[in-house]
Each structure stands twice: as C-alpha cells, then as structure tokens.
Write an enzyme that holds these catalytic residues in place. Structure first.
Site, PDB file in Angstrom:
ATOM      1  N   ALA A 138      -1.970  -4.004  -6.585  1.00  0.00           N
ATOM      2  CA  ALA A 138      -3.097  -4.659  -7.640  1.00  0.00           C
ATOM      3  C   ALA A 138      -3.119  -6.218  -7.464  1.00  0.00           C
ATOM      4  O   ALA A 138      -4.242  -6.731  -7.192  1.00  0.00           O
ATOM      5  CB  ALA A 138      -2.700  -4.605  -8.976  1.00  0.00           C
TER       6      ALA A 138
ATOM      7  N   GLN B 166       4.310  -3.909 -11.732  1.00  0.00           N
ATOM      8  CA  GLN B 166       4.747  -4.896 -10.651  1.00  0.00           C
ATOM      9  C   GLN B 166       3.767  -4.432  -9.521  1.00  0.00           C
ATOM     10  O   GLN B 166       4.253  -4.642  -8.183  1.00  0.00           O
ATOM     11  CB  GLN B 166       6.009  -4.996 -10.365  1.00  0.00           C
ATOM     12  N   SER B 167       2.709  -3.651  -9.582  1.00  0.00           N
ATOM     13  CA  SER B 167       2.033  -3.158  -8.545  1.00  0.00           C
ATOM     14  C   SER B 167       1.561  -4.244  -7.355  1.00  0.00           C
ATOM     15  O   SER B 167       0.733  -5.336  -7.834  1.00  0.00           O
ATOM     16  CB  SER B 167       0.511  -2.439  -8.888  1.00  0.00           C
ATOM     17  N   ASN B 168       2.150  -3.954  -6.169  1.00  0.00           N
ATOM     18  CA  ASN B 168       1.679  -4.910  -5.039  1.00  0.00           C
ATOM     19  C   ASN B 168       0.173  -4.717  -4.585  1.00  0.00           C
ATOM     20  O   ASN B 168      -0.472  -5.733  -4.379  1.00  0.00           O
ATOM     21  CB  ASN B 168       2.527  -4.565  -3.685  1.00  0.00           C
TER      22      ASN B 168
END
Ligand SMILES: *Cc1c(COP(=O)(O)O)cnc(C)c1O
Length: 324
Positions: A79, A75-77
C-alpha cells in the site's frame, strides 16, 4: 524480454538492483549465498511491489485513470509503495487497510501520512471485507466523475506478475555476466506474484533453478495460487508453458501468525545485521532469511551451490513492531 515489450510499463525503480555475495555467511556454510537487493530500487523506501507497479500503473494510465485504490494490512508495504509510486506519476492514491493492530502512526502508516495519502482503516480481520469497502468506494468515486483503478492485495495479478518475470530476466542476466549458475532462489511469499514471476521467468529461460517461497502467513491452496499466477502471467505474453505442481516449492515459516515476529525471524534479523551489516524486516524478509538458513542447515542446499536470496524490502515494519 521481447515478450514483455508489448505491455506498457512505466519506469519507477532504478534497475538493475545490486546482486552480490554475502561473504561471511557463504564461508560459514560453504555455500555461495548471494543477495538481490530489490529493497534498494529507489522509490519510497524500496521493495518488491515496485516491479509489479511498473506494469499495473502503466495499465491505469492507459485506461486514463486518475485515482489508484489498493488495500492491505495496516503495515502493508504494498500500500505504501503504491502511494509513493502513484505520487511519482501524478495519480491520487487511496488506501483501504485493516485497522487491527493500529495504535499509533508508525512505520508504513507514517510514510502514508508523509505521502499525504487518504487512508481508510477498516475494522475487520477479513481481506474480503476490506476489498468490498474499497470497491464500493471506487463506485462512489466514479459517480463523482473520478476514474479509479483498483489494485488487488499485493498487486498479485497476472499483469503484476510480469514485473517479476522481468525481474527474473534481470537476475539471470546478472548471474550470467559472472558466469554463475543459480541453483536456488529463496524469497518471502505473501500474495504470490514475486515467487510466481521468478518461477515463470526461470521456466521461460530454461533455467533449472529451484525457486523456494517461504510462507509468512497461513494461506489455503497456496501452491495452486502460485502455479496459476505463473501460468496465467505466461499466457498473457503468449507462452503456453506448463507450470507443474512439483515446480512450486513452499515451506512455511509463519510461526505464530502473519506480522507476529517469530524467534527464527528475529534470530535471522540479528544474524544478517551482525555478520553482513544487512537489515531485514520482521514480517517478510527476516522470516524468509531465517527459513533459508534453517533449510541450509538441514541439507536442502548442497555444498558449493549458488543461492540467491531476494531482499523484497519491508524495513518500515521494523519501526512498527516489537521484536522482543
Ligand atoms: C509483499 C511482500 C512480500 C511478498 O511478495 P508477494 O509477491 O506478495 O508474494 C515479500 N516481502 C515484502 C517486504 C513484501 O512487502
């Protein structure tokens, strides 16, 4: 600001972001609590990574790269924002994310899909293994005649950190217009460049402000990571200002683990929503805000001092994690 002028930047966000006082919470604690809305910067769904990307993607363009590869948690913001900003600049984003915990396409994964981004889910718990896959893929693309540019986790390189030195200039000049001294700044700290950049910027401007990072994941030697990032980013702009260990303030509010909602964080999400109509996220800003409130209740901040909380974004996490 002149120092930063020698570095290429691309304009991605809408700056300055708003800075305003949270009146209800301020009167509850007899402290002036302001919020800097870096979540409202107008690209993707906003967040702190955009300031870093203004420097990093400019570097990619200068190096004539056409493909941007980065990595992170599922859930990388960072990325997702890299994908959004790359699209805005006509660059091709490719993401390498940890597969763990992915059960359906929600939150940032949904946004990555909408952004039509190539996503590789890597089945490992270790960022080092994700990075290796990403770098191998970059080599493969080079052989095919592409020009890939790799951005490390969170965009937290000295160059990326310049984004938050610039962010600190912006914040201090907004406060100056209102003739307010900032006694404390609080932010969530993950890969480090946000806190390091604000700390470096405050030092450059001779501000006495205490910058406190709230840790939301267990990291080894994190003090040193922040100190070195702050120092190296200042060296990039030819400022030999020493950052001492005692300038780096970190308090850990991870709870059970990274990206696992904590009681303190969930309480803070509800408090911010109920008192201020303000939406925080479960992975970063909820825990950081909860940490700040807890520290305030323990006397970390004096009555009538001015405090700024940096809203670093992350709201897609609300749509991917159960708050319980
Ligand atoms: C990445 C991130 C942070 C942490 O910032 P770093 O510069 O990596 O320390 C904080 N909040 C949100 C919402 C983030 O996505």
């Amino acid at each position: 600001m002149n120092e930063l002028g020698c570095f290429s930047q691309v304009s991605l966000g809408i700056y300055p972001t708003p800075l305003y006082r949270l009146d209800k919470l301020s009167s509850k604690y007899n402290i002036n609590i302001f919020i800097k809305r870096d979540d409202l910067c107008g690209v993707g769904v906003g967040g702190n990574k955009v300031r870093k990307l203004e420097f990093l993607l400019a570097d990619a363009i200068n190096k004539k790269c056409d493909t941007i590869i980065t990595m992170g948690g599922a859930q990388s913001n960072h990325a997702m924002l890299t994908a959004a900003c790359s699209r805005k600049l006509g660059l091709e984003p490719i993401l390498f994310l940890k597969a763990r915990g992915v059960t359906s396409v929600e939150g940032n994964l949904l946004l990555n899909n909408i952004l039509d981004t190539e996503v590789h889910l890597i089945d490992t718990d270790y960022s080092s293994e994700v990075e290796k896959e990403a770098l191998d893929y970059a080599q493969y693309l080079e052989k095919k005649g592409k020009k890939p540019y790799f951005i490390p986790i969170g965009g937290s390189t000295p160059l990326g950190t310049l984004g938050y030195i610039k962010g600190a200039y912006e914040l201090f000049s907004q406060a100056e217009e209102k003739r307010d001294m900032i006694d404390h700044i609080f932010c969530a700290s993950g890969s480090g460049a946000t806190q390091a950049g604000i700390l470096a910027g405050a030092k450059l401007l001779n501000q006495e402000t205490k910058v406190t990072g709230i840790m939301v994941s267990p990291e080894d030697n994190f003090h040193e990571t922040i100190r070195v990032l702050a120092r190296d980013s200042l060296q990039l702009i030819k400022k030999n200002i020493e950052i001492r260990d005692k300038n780096v303030h970190l308090v850990d509010y991870t709870g059970t683990g990274y990206a696992i909602p904590s009681k303190n964080g969930v309480d803070a999400i509800k408090l911010a929503a109920k008192t201020e109509g303000l939406i925080l996220d479960p992975v970063y800003t909820g825990k950081a805000f909860g940490g700040m409130i807890d520290l305030i209740e323990k006397g970390y901040v004096k009555k009538n001092e001015n405090v700024v909380f940096i809203h670093t974004g992350g709201v897609p996490g609300l749509f991917a994690l159960k708050l319980k």
